[in-house]
Design a protein around this motif. Structure first.
Motif, PDB file in Angstrom:
ATOM      1  N   UNK A   1       6.486   2.401   6.433  1.00  0.00           N
ATOM      2  CA  UNK A   1       5.091   2.412   5.985  1.00  0.00           C
ATOM      3  C   UNK A   1       4.580   0.981   5.814  1.00  0.00           C
TER       4      UNK A   1
ATOM      5  N   UNK B   1       9.889   0.686  -5.532  1.00  0.00           N
ATOM      6  CA  UNK B   1       9.924  -0.089  -4.287  1.00  0.00           C
ATOM      7  C   UNK B   1      11.372  -0.413  -3.933  1.00  0.00           C
TER       8      UNK B   1
ATOM      9  N   UNK C   1       2.181 -10.942   0.026  1.00  0.00           N
ATOM     10  CA  UNK C   1       3.091 -10.504  -1.032  1.00  0.00           C
ATOM     11  C   UNK C   1       3.347  -9.018  -0.856  1.00  0.00           C
ATOM     12  N   UNK C   2       4.267  -8.716   0.055  1.00  0.00           N
ATOM     13  CA  UNK C   2       4.440  -7.331   0.472  1.00  0.00           C
ATOM     14  C   UNK C   2       5.014  -6.444  -0.631  1.00  0.00           C
TER      15      UNK C   2
ATOM     16  N   UNK D   1       3.197   3.331  -6.379  1.00  0.00           N
ATOM     17  CA  UNK D   1       4.051   3.424  -7.564  1.00  0.00           C
ATOM     18  C   UNK D   1       4.727   4.788  -7.703  1.00  0.00           C
TER      19      UNK D   1
ATOM     20  N   UNK E   1       4.171  -6.051  -3.602  1.00  0.00           N
ATOM     21  CA  UNK E   1       3.145  -5.429  -4.427  1.00  0.00           C
ATOM     22  C   UNK E   1       2.394  -4.309  -3.735  1.00  0.00           C
ATOM     23  N   UNK E   2       2.723  -4.036  -2.486  1.00  0.00           N
ATOM     24  CA  UNK E   2       1.957  -3.045  -1.726  1.00  0.00           C
ATOM     25  C   UNK E   2       2.443  -1.621  -1.939  1.00  0.00           C
TER      26      UNK E   2
END
Lengths: 370, 370
Positions: free
Chosen positions: A293, A247, A236-237, A243, A239-240
């Motif tokens: 990243x 995103x 689940x990219x 903050x 959420x990486x």
DNA sequence: ATTTTTATTTTGCATAGCGCAAAATAATCA
DNA sequence: TGATTATTTTGCGCTATGCAAAATAAAAAT
């Protein structure tokens, strides 16, 4: 339905989908089985109308028993796909090669769960009828919509757009609407399977998919197998991302445009002029930095051969992201392993293709042993 | 050597290692094979002295044919392990349960590749002789040392400490020293296998290992299988940390202590008083924050059941890290999936155990099909 | 034109692995 | 002592596949 159950049958079908038509000798080598086993396997699948022989254009003027190519028949089975965009219902029928035979879409007025899937079932029925296909030539129906999987196996979290929906289980809740085996996965993971089975990833065994839509999803394919873990919450990219900045999702793009005075609800509504304008370009520049990243994170974890870029952001944006990532020399300061290939998804224009890929995947593919 | 090759044999051995001794009925259910198949499988392995029956303490006073427990024999085979600390050579012999039967260490004076492995081979030979074991009861010898794997299959990057070493291939370069099958993996991935086969992860099917040593390594186990990808560069967690602050490695701890006026070269040399002092405590606090972030990354990618903390930082530090991570309520702001279990590694005191786990893993385990 | 060479594919035979059903076993319970 | 029960083993048959020999269809050599 003409099910493909045996281990080596599935290995063969997976191989042929990945490689295209090949000779029996190649099959023997690639599957590490005796030529005699190939004969029996192939003859059996011929009789069941799953494989066919195709002429080998290269093979001529060479000595020895002339080899013929063996390939998957396009009409060996069919698959149906249902993609639920928050506002629109997309349905389609594909053949076993993933060719779109028919599609139908419909605005969703009543968002009620029964209403949506009732319509979906009738749309699929109509298309099967119109195409003159035999219903039991269908390997199943795939359902896909945006959302994050929960821990409960076989369930998909209801999306924020369809908040009134219950947690849905493919077998019990959806099968009654379609009268064929039903499979269900969220938009990102379905789209990933479409690339694996029908798209640019056919020859690739290990890749990760970055799905850039209204949200950001992802999927990982390991040895031609979708890696789902036990909870389906893997890769689940979205959420990486830290903050510290938003995103780089489609929703963020819409928000950015809104702040610049251009309000749209749907990504498709953004005019081309705006897409090539400075606001969007600046957004893409930032997104590329963030996705670089993310690619580093992916290489440090899954280390795939390729990272695939797809989603519903549209070609101008996704093409540029993919191209610029692919031109980078490194992903970070002390990044020493080789760069992955960055590939642009081919099937993301039609997310219903992803849905239609599910039955094909679950019904005909197999994991190679380690 | 008594090799275990058949699919179901390996499945059975893997199951028994994971569960400990169980009854034939349980085997039948857990492997989804008929009781009759279990009988044949088990009898065959009895005759080959791989399995044994052990008394069932719980089973008494119950009706029906009394079930006996079937378990792996500790003496069914043995394995040798060689761990190359930059300054010291550690060797050991373990039985099939991973019990340390003998160990021998030796300071490395001549760092030359041939010298080091020549000594290692002789140390192993001596121990086999001293224990009175039959050489062909050995399933192999595992070699492990710090370093990052390269893209070349079967090669390990030479460490900075052993910079003069060539890229080493287990089969061609190492086998001559040991006269048995040789396997090779870096320190982190070997330690991970020791936990899987011998340690706290025996019952766990999906976990990620964070290896905190002089550097930071990692490994991922998926369905009881070490996930290596095709390049063995997967799950390299050390490379994930942002460069804004130093990654929480043992080297960083030594640097931090040096800056505070306490210079050590080896982690073992740090006195207990210093370990409980404010400098180390502050370092650990920072490390926990960084590892919490890493855990979030792991959950968003591999989504394992457990995250295992191990390495050579020593118990006071690792215990505290593991405990504090395990008490956290969440890993990040919008982290919605359940928390993983944080487990403290059991076998990391003796990294040579990790080396010895390699032949056991590659010789007796198997991937379950998806 | 016929035979030889070659690469590929098929056939015949043997065997391993496993499912199914019935039988055997060793304990408790009546 | 015999009935009941849970577990394990035995007998039988089928399926998948490896191995070796044979068959096949082309080019190359005669």
């Amino acid at each position: 339905m003409n099910t493909i159950t045996k281990q080596n049958e599935r290995r063969l079908v997976t191989l042929l989908r990945s490689k295209g038509p090949i000779t029996r000798m190649q099959i023997s080598e690639l599957l590490s089985v005796q030529p005699s086993t190939v004969t029996r396997l192939v003859n059996d699948l011929f009789m069941r109308d799953i494989l066919e022989e195709v002429a080998d254009p290269e093979r001529s003027g060479r000595r020895g028993f002339p080899s013929k190519l063996v390939g998957l028949r396009a009409d060996s089975f069919y698959s149906a796909g249902v993609f639920v965009d928050p506002g629109t219902l997309f349905t389609c029928i594909v053949d076993s090669h993933g060719k779109l035979l028919s599609e139908e879409s419909r605005l969703i007025v009543d968002r009620n769960f029964e209403s949506v899937f009732g319509h979906a079932g009738r749309m699929i029925d109509r298309q099967i009828l119109d195409l003159g296909l035999n219903r039991n030539a269908f390997i199943g129906c795939g359902i896909s919509y945006p959302g994050q999987h929960t821990n409960k196996p076989g369930k998909v979290l209801r999306t924020t757009y369809l908040a009134e929906w219950p947690d849905i289980d493919a077998r019990t809740d959806l099968e009654p609407f379609f009268d064929m085996p039903v499979h269900q996965l969220n938009d990102a993971k379905s789209a990933c399977l479409a690339e694996l089975l029908f798209g640019i990833c056919k020859p690739i065994h290990n890749f990760c998919y970055i799905w850039l839509s209204y949200g950001i999803g992802g999927a990982a394919v390991i040895r031609q197998n979708l890696y789902l873990g036990e909870r389906m919450v893997t890769a689940e990219f979205g959420g990486l991302f830290p903050k510290s900045q938003p995103r780089p999702s489609g929703q963020d793009l819409l928000d950015t445009l809104a702040q610049a005075g251009h309000s749209f609800t749907r990504l498709e509504d953004i005019p081309d002029a705006l897409l090539s304008g400075p606001v969007v370009q600046a957004w893409v520049d930032r997104a590329i930095g963030q996705l670089r990243w993310l690619s580093l994170v992916i290489m440090r974890t899954f280390a795939p051969e390729a990272i695939v870029i797809g989603g519903r952001l549209g070609d101008p944006i996704l093409d540029r992201i993919c191209q610029e990532l692919g031109q980078m020399e490194t992903l970070g300061e002390d990044y020493a392993i080789g760069m992955p290939a960055f590939l642009r998804a081919e099937t993301d224009h039609k997310p219903q293709l992803g849905a239609a890929a599910l039955p094909v995947y679950f019904g005909t593919s197999i994991a190679e042993p380690a």
